[in-house]
Design a protein around this motif. Structure first.
Motif, PDB file in Angstrom:
ATOM      1  N   VAL A   1       0.835  -1.204   0.000  1.00  0.00           N
ATOM      2  CA  VAL A   1       0.000   0.000   0.000  1.00  0.00           C
ATOM      3  C   VAL A   1       0.870   1.255   0.000  1.00  0.00           C
ATOM      4  O   VAL A   1       0.556   2.248  -0.660  1.00  0.00           O
ATOM      5  CB  VAL A   1      -0.954  -0.012   1.208  1.00  0.00           C
ATOM      6  CG1 VAL A   1      -1.727   1.305   1.313  1.00  0.00           C
ATOM      7  CG2 VAL A   1      -1.928  -1.179   1.101  1.00  0.00           C
ATOM      8  N   GLN A   2       1.967   1.235   0.757  1.00  0.00           N
ATOM      9  CA  GLN A   2       2.958   2.303   0.793  1.00  0.00           C
ATOM     10  C   GLN A   2       2.364   3.642   1.244  1.00  0.00           C
ATOM     11  O   GLN A   2       2.767   4.699   0.761  1.00  0.00           O
ATOM     12  CB  GLN A   2       3.626   2.468  -0.583  1.00  0.00           C
ATOM     13  CG  GLN A   2       4.325   1.212  -1.071  1.00  0.00           C
ATOM     14  CD  GLN A   2       5.103   1.423  -2.345  1.00  0.00           C
ATOM     15  OE1 GLN A   2       6.324   1.614  -2.309  1.00  0.00           O
ATOM     16  NE2 GLN A   2       4.440   1.401  -3.481  1.00  0.00           N
TER      17      GLN A   2
ATOM     18  N   VAL B   1       0.084  -4.050  -8.772  1.00  0.00           N
ATOM     19  CA  VAL B   1      -1.103  -4.571  -9.449  1.00  0.00           C
ATOM     20  C   VAL B   1      -0.781  -5.864 -10.176  1.00  0.00           C
ATOM     21  O   VAL B   1      -1.523  -6.858 -10.095  1.00  0.00           O
ATOM     22  CB  VAL B   1      -1.667  -3.519 -10.432  1.00  0.00           C
ATOM     23  CG1 VAL B   1      -2.808  -4.113 -11.256  1.00  0.00           C
ATOM     24  CG2 VAL B   1      -2.151  -2.286  -9.673  1.00  0.00           C
ATOM     25  N   GLY B   2       0.348  -5.899 -10.875  1.00  0.00           N
ATOM     26  CA  GLY B   2       0.742  -7.112 -11.586  1.00  0.00           C
ATOM     27  C   GLY B   2       1.000  -8.277 -10.647  1.00  0.00           C
ATOM     28  O   GLY B   2       0.603  -9.413 -10.922  1.00  0.00           O
ATOM     29  N   ILE B   3       1.659  -8.008  -9.538  1.00  0.00           N
ATOM     30  CA  ILE B   3       1.922  -9.061  -8.549  1.00  0.00           C
ATOM     31  C   ILE B   3       0.616  -9.605  -7.978  1.00  0.00           C
ATOM     32  O   ILE B   3       0.468 -10.813  -7.773  1.00  0.00           O
ATOM     33  CB  ILE B   3       2.826  -8.526  -7.431  1.00  0.00           C
ATOM     34  CG1 ILE B   3       4.221  -8.206  -7.970  1.00  0.00           C
ATOM     35  CG2 ILE B   3       2.936  -9.531  -6.294  1.00  0.00           C
ATOM     36  CD1 ILE B   3       5.135  -7.552  -6.960  1.00  0.00           C
ATOM     37  N   SER B   4      -0.338  -8.733  -7.728  1.00  0.00           N
ATOM     38  CA  SER B   4      -1.618  -9.161  -7.147  1.00  0.00           C
ATOM     39  C   SER B   4      -2.361 -10.105  -8.081  1.00  0.00           C
ATOM     40  O   SER B   4      -3.018 -11.051  -7.629  1.00  0.00           O
ATOM     41  CB  SER B   4      -2.489  -7.936  -6.838  1.00  0.00           C
ATOM     42  OG  SER B   4      -1.863  -7.119  -5.880  1.00  0.00           O
TER      43      SER B   4
ATOM     44  N   PRO C   1     -11.049  -4.738  -2.166  1.00  0.00           N
ATOM     45  CA  PRO C   1     -10.682  -3.425  -1.608  1.00  0.00           C
ATOM     46  C   PRO C   1      -9.195  -3.128  -1.733  1.00  0.00           C
ATOM     47  O   PRO C   1      -8.814  -1.969  -1.960  1.00  0.00           O
ATOM     48  CB  PRO C   1     -11.109  -3.534  -0.136  1.00  0.00           C
ATOM     49  CG  PRO C   1     -12.146  -4.600  -0.115  1.00  0.00           C
ATOM     50  CD  PRO C   1     -11.742  -5.577  -1.162  1.00  0.00           C
ATOM     51  N   PHE C   2      -8.365  -4.154  -1.591  1.00  0.00           N
ATOM     52  CA  PHE C   2      -6.919  -3.958  -1.746  1.00  0.00           C
ATOM     53  C   PHE C   2      -6.581  -3.521  -3.165  1.00  0.00           C
ATOM     54  O   PHE C   2      -5.793  -2.591  -3.373  1.00  0.00           O
ATOM     55  CB  PHE C   2      -6.194  -5.257  -1.385  1.00  0.00           C
ATOM     56  CG  PHE C   2      -4.714  -5.233  -1.642  1.00  0.00           C
ATOM     57  CD1 PHE C   2      -3.920  -4.212  -1.148  1.00  0.00           C
ATOM     58  CD2 PHE C   2      -4.115  -6.247  -2.377  1.00  0.00           C
ATOM     59  CE1 PHE C   2      -2.555  -4.189  -1.386  1.00  0.00           C
ATOM     60  CE2 PHE C   2      -2.752  -6.227  -2.614  1.00  0.00           C
ATOM     61  CZ  PHE C   2      -1.969  -5.201  -2.124  1.00  0.00           C
ATOM     62  N   LEU C   3      -7.197  -4.169  -4.161  1.00  0.00           N
ATOM     63  CA  LEU C   3      -6.974  -3.768  -5.546  1.00  0.00           C
ATOM     64  C   LEU C   3      -7.473  -2.351  -5.796  1.00  0.00           C
ATOM     65  O   LEU C   3      -6.861  -1.592  -6.554  1.00  0.00           O
ATOM     66  CB  LEU C   3      -7.670  -4.744  -6.495  1.00  0.00           C
ATOM     67  CG  LEU C   3      -7.001  -6.113  -6.674  1.00  0.00           C
ATOM     68  CD1 LEU C   3      -7.856  -7.005  -7.565  1.00  0.00           C
ATOM     69  CD2 LEU C   3      -5.606  -5.952  -7.269  1.00  0.00           C
ATOM     70  N   ALA C   4      -8.585  -1.987  -5.157  1.00  0.00           N
ATOM     71  CA  ALA C   4      -9.104  -0.627  -5.318  1.00  0.00           C
ATOM     72  C   ALA C   4      -8.095   0.398  -4.799  1.00  0.00           C
ATOM     73  O   ALA C   4      -7.873   1.447  -5.423  1.00  0.00           O
ATOM     74  CB  ALA C   4     -10.437  -0.487  -4.584  1.00  0.00           C
ATOM     75  N   VAL C   5      -7.465   0.091  -3.659  1.00  0.00           N
ATOM     76  CA  VAL C   5      -6.448   0.994  -3.114  1.00  0.00           C
ATOM     77  C   VAL C   5      -5.245   1.072  -4.051  1.00  0.00           C
ATOM     78  O   VAL C   5      -4.687   2.152  -4.285  1.00  0.00           O
ATOM     79  CB  VAL C   5      -6.018   0.523  -1.712  1.00  0.00           C
ATOM     80  CG1 VAL C   5      -4.807   1.313  -1.218  1.00  0.00           C
ATOM     81  CG2 VAL C   5      -7.174   0.665  -0.728  1.00  0.00           C
ATOM     82  N   LEU C   6      -4.851  -0.077  -4.621  1.00  0.00           N
ATOM     83  CA  LEU C   6      -3.715  -0.082  -5.544  1.00  0.00           C
ATOM     84  C   LEU C   6      -4.013   0.726  -6.802  1.00  0.00           C
ATOM     85  O   LEU C   6      -3.162   1.486  -7.284  1.00  0.00           O
ATOM     86  CB  LEU C   6      -3.357  -1.524  -5.927  1.00  0.00           C
ATOM     87  CG  LEU C   6      -2.765  -2.408  -4.825  1.00  0.00           C
ATOM     88  CD1 LEU C   6      -2.404  -3.774  -5.391  1.00  0.00           C
ATOM     89  CD2 LEU C   6      -1.529  -1.763  -4.208  1.00  0.00           C
TER      90      LEU C   6
ATOM     91  N   LEU D   1      -2.176   3.937  -8.215  1.00  0.00           N
ATOM     92  CA  LEU D   1      -1.668   3.981  -9.584  1.00  0.00           C
ATOM     93  C   LEU D   1      -2.148   5.236 -10.296  1.00  0.00           C
ATOM     94  O   LEU D   1      -1.379   5.907 -10.995  1.00  0.00           O
ATOM     95  CB  LEU D   1      -2.112   2.729 -10.337  1.00  0.00           C
ATOM     96  CG  LEU D   1      -1.720   2.648 -11.823  1.00  0.00           C
ATOM     97  CD1 LEU D   1      -0.214   2.663 -11.980  1.00  0.00           C
ATOM     98  CD2 LEU D   1      -2.319   1.394 -12.451  1.00  0.00           C
ATOM     99  N   SER D   2      -3.429   5.581 -10.120  1.00  0.00           N
ATOM    100  CA  SER D   2      -3.964   6.787 -10.746  1.00  0.00           C
ATOM    101  C   SER D   2      -3.273   8.041 -10.221  1.00  0.00           C
ATOM    102  O   SER D   2      -2.893   8.931 -10.999  1.00  0.00           O
ATOM    103  CB  SER D   2      -5.473   6.864 -10.483  1.00  0.00           C
ATOM    104  OG  SER D   2      -6.013   8.063 -10.991  1.00  0.00           O
TER     105      SER D   2
END
Length: 243
Positions: free
Chosen positions: A119-120, A134-137, A194-199, A203-204
């Motif tokens: 998340v950083q 995102v790619g790792i996920s 939700p984790f992907l949404a945060v990523l 990214l945006s």
């Protein structure tokens, strides 16, 4: 944490396979994810005096911390821990006592290390592009599904332990494990949304910031140097050029 350790989940986790799977997911995904979003490192750092902040920065800059928080190490721990838990004698040992308490803490610590580095939102030893996360996920989702598939189609886990409970109510051992496999697989993927949404939000934000930086660099290069007043007059310009 309270839901996973003090509610009906905690009561039935040592008895029902699918309840134990739900407890593991809560401690490995939900609790660490919410904890990472709370930015505990930033909170701790801001609460310390200047000397303490320098020590925190030194620890974060150390080689050991950079390696431990790298995508390779955090992903390997996050993916490998459930496999070790379910496919070794550790599973039965973790049902209670000191081993059970240590296991619950280890699940949260492992999950926090994973989400903290990905998340950083906190100061991290090294920042990685959000696109890499995102790619790792996407790749990791395949590993989560594989464990669920193994538990669903494979032999019964801890068969002697569950038979010794002499449970005469609820689902059969096979049905119980199949439901638990579905919990690990399906619910695990749902909790990842939700984790992907945060990523994707990160990214945006990263792309917008990068676009602004590129625009600023282009403007700096394209902006002409300021001219002196006499350079705008053709006669004076030519006279001074001859000089």
């Amino acid at each position: 944490w309270a839901l996973a350790t003090s509610s009906a989940i905690a009561v039935y986790a040592p008895v029902l396979f699918w309840m134990r799977a739900l407890q593991v997911l809560t401690l490995l995904f939900v609790v660490p994810f919410l904890l990472a979003l709370g930015r505990p490192v930033t909170t701790l750092r801001n609460a310390l005096p200047e000397s303490g902040r320098r020590r925190v920065d030194q620890v974060l800059a150390s080689r050991a911390c950079r390696v431990a928080a790298s995508p390779l190490c955090t992903s390997a721990a996050m993916l490998g821990l459930p496999w070790l838990l379910y496919l070794t004698p550790w599973y039965v040992a973790s049902m209670g006592g000191a081993t059970g308490s240590a296991t619950r803490i280890l699940l949260v610590v492992t999950g926090f290390g994973y989400f903290y580095a990905r998340v950083q939102s906190d100061p991290v030893p090294r920042r990685y592009p959000p696109l890499l996360s995102v790619g790792i996920s996407v790749v990791e989702s395949l590993g989560d599904g594989l464990l669920g598939l193994v538990l669903w189609l494979g032999p019964l886990i801890a068969q002697s332990y569950y038979a010794g409970l002499q449970r005469n109510w609820g689902p059969s051992a096979r049905t119980d494990q199949s439901v638990g496999a579905g919990v690990l697989w399906v619910v695990g993927d749902v909790l990842g949304v939700p984790f992907l949404a945060v990523l994707f939000k990160g990214l945006s934000t990263h792309e917008k910031r990068r676009a602004r930086e590129v625009d600023a660099e282009i403007e700096d290069v394209a902006e002409p140097e300021p001219a002196l007043w006499w350079e705008a007059d053709p006669q004076l310009n030519q006279r001074f050029r001859r000089g």
